[in-house]
Motif scaffolding. Structure first.
Motif, PDB file in Angstrom:
ATOM      1  N   VAL A  15      -7.046  -5.791  -2.377  1.00  0.00           N
ATOM      2  CA  VAL A  15      -7.075  -6.425  -1.061  1.00  0.00           C
ATOM      3  C   VAL A  15      -6.284  -5.594  -0.062  1.00  0.00           C
ATOM      4  O   VAL A  15      -6.719  -5.347   1.064  1.00  0.00           O
ATOM      5  CB  VAL A  15      -6.481  -7.852  -1.138  1.00  0.00           C
ATOM      6  N   ALA A  16      -5.115  -5.119  -0.511  1.00  0.00           N
ATOM      7  CA  ALA A  16      -4.271  -4.319   0.373  1.00  0.00           C
ATOM      8  C   ALA A  16      -4.979  -3.042   0.786  1.00  0.00           C
ATOM      9  O   ALA A  16      -4.915  -2.629   1.945  1.00  0.00           O
ATOM     10  CB  ALA A  16      -2.962  -3.991  -0.336  1.00  0.00           C
ATOM     11  N   ALA A  17      -5.665  -2.428  -0.155  1.00  0.00           N
ATOM     12  CA  ALA A  17      -6.353  -1.185   0.156  1.00  0.00           C
ATOM     13  C   ALA A  17      -7.448  -1.409   1.193  1.00  0.00           C
ATOM     14  O   ALA A  17      -7.657  -0.598   2.092  1.00  0.00           O
ATOM     15  CB  ALA A  17      -6.955  -0.590  -1.122  1.00  0.00           C
ATOM     16  N   VAL A  18      -8.147  -2.540   1.059  1.00  0.00           N
ATOM     17  CA  VAL A  18      -9.192  -2.861   2.031  1.00  0.00           C
ATOM     18  C   VAL A  18      -8.587  -3.032   3.419  1.00  0.00           C
ATOM     19  O   VAL A  18      -9.086  -2.487   4.414  1.00  0.00           O
ATOM     20  CB  VAL A  18      -9.927  -4.151   1.609  1.00  0.00           C
ATOM     21  N   PHE A  19      -7.477  -3.783   3.484  1.00  0.00           N
ATOM     22  CA  PHE A  19      -6.819  -3.971   4.775  1.00  0.00           C
ATOM     23  C   PHE A  19      -6.326  -2.646   5.325  1.00  0.00           C
ATOM     24  O   PHE A  19      -6.439  -2.370   6.512  1.00  0.00           O
ATOM     25  CB  PHE A  19      -5.646  -4.941   4.645  1.00  0.00           C
ATOM     26  N   ALA A  20      -5.780  -1.824   4.432  1.00  0.00           N
ATOM     27  CA  ALA A  20      -5.234  -0.548   4.882  1.00  0.00           C
ATOM     28  C   ALA A  20      -6.310   0.318   5.491  1.00  0.00           C
ATOM     29  O   ALA A  20      -6.088   1.043   6.453  1.00  0.00           O
ATOM     30  CB  ALA A  20      -4.569   0.181   3.720  1.00  0.00           C
ATOM     31  N   GLY A  21      -7.503   0.206   4.954  1.00  0.00           N
ATOM     32  CA  GLY A  21      -8.601   0.999   5.456  1.00  0.00           C
ATOM     33  C   GLY A  21      -9.049   0.607   6.841  1.00  0.00           C
ATOM     34  O   GLY A  21      -9.690   1.372   7.539  1.00  0.00           O
ATOM     35  N   HIS A  22      -8.697  -0.624   7.239  1.00  0.00           N
ATOM     36  CA  HIS A  22      -9.123  -1.119   8.547  1.00  0.00           C
ATOM     37  C   HIS A  22      -8.012  -1.108   9.567  1.00  0.00           C
ATOM     38  O   HIS A  22      -8.210  -1.491  10.706  1.00  0.00           O
ATOM     39  CB  HIS A  22      -9.664  -2.543   8.409  1.00  0.00           C
ATOM     40  N   SER A  84      -3.659 -11.394   6.230  1.00  0.00           N
ATOM     41  CA  SER A  84      -4.781 -12.037   6.926  1.00  0.00           C
ATOM     42  C   SER A  84      -4.633 -11.982   8.440  1.00  0.00           C
ATOM     43  O   SER A  84      -5.620 -12.103   9.164  1.00  0.00           O
ATOM     44  CB  SER A  84      -4.905 -13.499   6.476  1.00  0.00           C
ATOM     45  N   VAL A  85      -3.403 -11.791   8.938  1.00  0.00           N
ATOM     46  CA  VAL A  85      -3.208 -11.719  10.391  1.00  0.00           C
ATOM     47  C   VAL A  85      -3.217 -10.272  10.890  1.00  0.00           C
ATOM     48  O   VAL A  85      -2.959 -10.011  12.060  1.00  0.00           O
ATOM     49  CB  VAL A  85      -1.895 -12.425  10.814  1.00  0.00           C
ATOM     50  N   ALA A  86      -3.506  -9.334   9.980  1.00  0.00           N
ATOM     51  CA  ALA A  86      -3.638  -7.909  10.325  1.00  0.00           C
ATOM     52  C   ALA A  86      -2.433  -7.363  11.080  1.00  0.00           C
ATOM     53  O   ALA A  86      -2.559  -6.872  12.211  1.00  0.00           O
ATOM     54  CB  ALA A  86      -4.920  -7.677  11.131  1.00  0.00           C
ATOM     55  N   PRO A  87      -1.250  -7.411  10.469  1.00  0.00           N
ATOM     56  CA  PRO A  87      -0.056  -6.894  11.154  1.00  0.00           C
ATOM     57  C   PRO A  87      -0.008  -5.372  11.123  1.00  0.00           C
ATOM     58  O   PRO A  87      -0.599  -4.735  10.254  1.00  0.00           O
ATOM     59  CB  PRO A  87       1.090  -7.479  10.327  1.00  0.00           C
ATOM     60  N   ASP A  88       0.715  -4.784  12.074  1.00  0.00           N
ATOM     61  CA  ASP A  88       1.011  -3.357  11.972  1.00  0.00           C
ATOM     62  C   ASP A  88       2.490  -3.132  11.662  1.00  0.00           C
ATOM     63  O   ASP A  88       2.922  -1.989  11.505  1.00  0.00           O
ATOM     64  CB  ASP A  88       0.585  -2.581  13.222  1.00  0.00           C
ATOM     65  N   MET A  89       3.253  -4.227  11.585  1.00  0.00           N
ATOM     66  CA  MET A  89       4.647  -4.122  11.148  1.00  0.00           C
ATOM     67  C   MET A  89       5.100  -5.463  10.587  1.00  0.00           C
ATOM     68  O   MET A  89       4.715  -6.524  11.106  1.00  0.00           O
ATOM     69  CB  MET A  89       5.583  -3.723  12.295  1.00  0.00           C
ATOM     70  N   ILE A  90       5.889  -5.406   9.526  1.00  0.00           N
ATOM     71  CA  ILE A  90       6.511  -6.604   8.953  1.00  0.00           C
ATOM     72  C   ILE A  90       8.012  -6.405   9.039  1.00  0.00           C
ATOM     73  O   ILE A  90       8.567  -5.454   8.472  1.00  0.00           O
ATOM     74  CB  ILE A  90       6.081  -6.811   7.493  1.00  0.00           C
ATOM     75  N   LEU A  91       8.659  -7.294   9.772  1.00  0.00           N
ATOM     76  CA  LEU A  91      10.120  -7.295   9.886  1.00  0.00           C
ATOM     77  C   LEU A  91      10.631  -8.400   8.981  1.00  0.00           C
ATOM     78  O   LEU A  91      10.427  -9.577   9.268  1.00  0.00           O
ATOM     79  CB  LEU A  91      10.539  -7.588  11.327  1.00  0.00           C
ATOM     80  N   ALA A  92      11.292  -8.048   7.883  1.00  0.00           N
ATOM     81  CA  ALA A  92      11.645  -9.066   6.890  1.00  0.00           C
ATOM     82  C   ALA A  92      13.124  -9.003   6.529  1.00  0.00           C
ATOM     83  O   ALA A  92      13.686  -7.922   6.325  1.00  0.00           O
ATOM     84  CB  ALA A  92      10.800  -8.883   5.634  1.00  0.00           C
ATOM     85  N   LYS A 106       3.478  -3.092   0.834  1.00  0.00           N
ATOM     86  CA  LYS A 106       3.819  -1.682   1.054  1.00  0.00           C
ATOM     87  C   LYS A 106       2.622  -0.780   0.735  1.00  0.00           C
ATOM     88  O   LYS A 106       2.413   0.242   1.393  1.00  0.00           O
ATOM     89  CB  LYS A 106       5.030  -1.308   0.207  1.00  0.00           C
ATOM     90  N   ALA A 107       1.837  -1.204  -0.262  1.00  0.00           N
ATOM     91  CA  ALA A 107       0.640  -0.427  -0.602  1.00  0.00           C
ATOM     92  C   ALA A 107      -0.401  -0.497   0.510  1.00  0.00           C
ATOM     93  O   ALA A 107      -1.256   0.377   0.628  1.00  0.00           O
ATOM     94  CB  ALA A 107       0.039  -0.924  -1.910  1.00  0.00           C
ATOM     95  N   ALA A 108      -0.320  -1.532   1.326  1.00  0.00           N
ATOM     96  CA  ALA A 108      -1.280  -1.703   2.414  1.00  0.00           C
ATOM     97  C   ALA A 108      -0.973  -0.787   3.587  1.00  0.00           C
ATOM     98  O   ALA A 108      -1.684  -0.791   4.588  1.00  0.00           O
ATOM     99  CB  ALA A 108      -1.283  -3.152   2.887  1.00  0.00           C
ATOM    100  N   GLU A 109       0.105  -0.025   3.479  1.00  0.00           N
ATOM    101  CA  GLU A 109       0.485   0.934   4.511  1.00  0.00           C
ATOM    102  C   GLU A 109       0.814   0.271   5.832  1.00  0.00           C
ATOM    103  O   GLU A 109       0.622   0.844   6.908  1.00  0.00           O
ATOM    104  CB  GLU A 109      -0.595   2.011   4.684  1.00  0.00           C
ATOM    105  N   VAL A 110       1.290  -0.949   5.748  1.00  0.00           N
ATOM    106  CA  VAL A 110       1.830  -1.623   6.922  1.00  0.00           C
ATOM    107  C   VAL A 110       3.316  -1.281   6.989  1.00  0.00           C
ATOM    108  O   VAL A 110       4.002  -1.328   5.970  1.00  0.00           O
ATOM    109  CB  VAL A 110       1.656  -3.152   6.812  1.00  0.00           C
ATOM    110  N   ALA A 111       3.801  -0.936   8.159  1.00  0.00           N
ATOM    111  CA  ALA A 111       5.223  -0.619   8.282  1.00  0.00           C
ATOM    112  C   ALA A 111       6.047  -1.822   7.850  1.00  0.00           C
ATOM    113  O   ALA A 111       5.861  -2.923   8.375  1.00  0.00           O
ATOM    114  CB  ALA A 111       5.537  -0.249   9.725  1.00  0.00           C
ATOM    115  N   TYR A 112       6.923  -1.607   6.880  1.00  0.00           N
ATOM    116  CA  TYR A 112       7.737  -2.710   6.351  1.00  0.00           C
ATOM    117  C   TYR A 112       9.205  -2.370   6.588  1.00  0.00           C
ATOM    118  O   TYR A 112       9.722  -1.380   6.055  1.00  0.00           O
ATOM    119  CB  TYR A 112       7.473  -2.904   4.855  1.00  0.00           C
ATOM    120  N   ILE A 113       9.870  -3.202   7.385  1.00  0.00           N
ATOM    121  CA  ILE A 113      11.280  -2.982   7.720  1.00  0.00           C
ATOM    122  C   ILE A 113      12.110  -4.086   7.081  1.00  0.00           C
ATOM    123  O   ILE A 113      11.934  -5.266   7.400  1.00  0.00           O
ATOM    124  CB  ILE A 113      11.510  -2.999   9.249  1.00  0.00           C
TER     125      ILE A 113
END
Length: 295
Positions: A15-22, A84-92, A106-113
């Protein structure tokens, strides 16, 4: 790891890979998911809330934050819900999870802080600077960190003065499920806020949040019982609390000294911590404990 666990992780990675591709990373990030009540408060304090697209369950302040989609509890996040909300960054906040979910995110290549958690004035300043750097708002973050640090120092000094060298002992009760008292020991947010507010933690025998025996509670003999103002399964009416055998003989129960405060405000350790220190100190030394009984 079981076969089912491996299968679950594998599906989520797919699932992450699919999201990462988009998704393409924006610069600066404009679709941010905030995880952790204090993190969300800092985003708002830096006036960057227009970049938030979702938040976790603990992010309940300011009230406008509640209008954002809720992606779940910070320690029980599901990758599908976050992605599901298509983030470009996660602040956690540090400690968000579970680890399997973080692996997928992290595998989805979304910036994770990851924002470090530290229950001190210095720790809050670090949180603010970390969030500010992630949002490319370093100058504003430095101003906010200085302001919050100064406010906490002032509130702490006033609290110590109000205690007058005779600090009250405070038992922080996290929950009472099944009649068992789960209390806050050393190295907890509860311990830190009690000390900042001029009190002394009645629990000295352990660190973290743990159940206490009736004997240990009697020995602790707290002057005040401090709780989060919670509802649902974690809530308890004051009369039911005072009816617990372990609580009945304590000075706090005998004097009706029960203080309840909003959990995020009390132990969130965010921009409002100075006001939490002042409010708790007033409850401990200004007659507030009696006033807030039952609220």
């Amino acid at each position: 790891m079981t076969v089912l666990s491996r299968l679950y992780l594998g599906l989520n990675l797919l699932v992450a890979a699919v999201f990462a591709g988009h998704m393409a990373l924006a610069d600066p990030a404009s679709r941010i998911v905030s995880v952790g009540g204090s993190v969300t408060e800092i985003v708002y304090a830096l006036d960057q809330q227009h970049r938030l697209i979702a938040r976790d369950t603990t992010s309940t302040f300011p009230a406008e934050a509640r209008q954002l989609p809720d992606i779940g509890y910070q320690r029980a996040l599901a990758p599908e819900g976050v992605l599901s909300v298509a983030p470009d960054m996660i602040l956690a906040i540090e400690g968000a999870g579970p680890p399997e979910t973080l692996d997928v995110l992290k595998a989805a290549e979304v910036a994770y802080i990851s924002v470090p958690e530290d229950f001190s004035a210095e720790g809050i300043a670090r949180k603010i600077r970390t969030v500010g750097a992630a949002l490319d708002q370093q100058d504003a973050a430095e101003v906010l960190a200085g302001q919050v640090s100064a406010e906490i120092a002032t509130a702490q000094a006033a609290a110590a003065k109000a205690a007058g060298g005779a600090p009250r002992t405070v038992l922080f009760v996290l929950s009472t499920q099944g009649g068992r008292i789960m209390a806050g020991g050393a190295d907890t947010a509860a311990d830190s806020i009690i000390r900042l507010a001029g009190g002394v933690n009645a629990v000295t025998g352990f660190a973290g949040y743990k159940p206490m025996t009736d004997e240990a509670i009697a020995q602790a003999a707290p002057d005040v019982i401090l709780m989060m103002d919670r509802g649902g399964d974690h809530g308890i009416r004051t009369e039911d609390l005072l009816a617990i055998p372990a609580i009945q003989p304590t000075p706090a129960a005998q004097n009706g000294a029960i203080v309840r405060m909003n959990g995020l405000h009390l132990i969130g350790f965010g921009p409002r911590t100075a006001s939490a220190v002042t409010k708790l100190n007033l409850a401990l030394y200004g007659g507030g404990a009696q006033d807030v009984l039952g609220h």
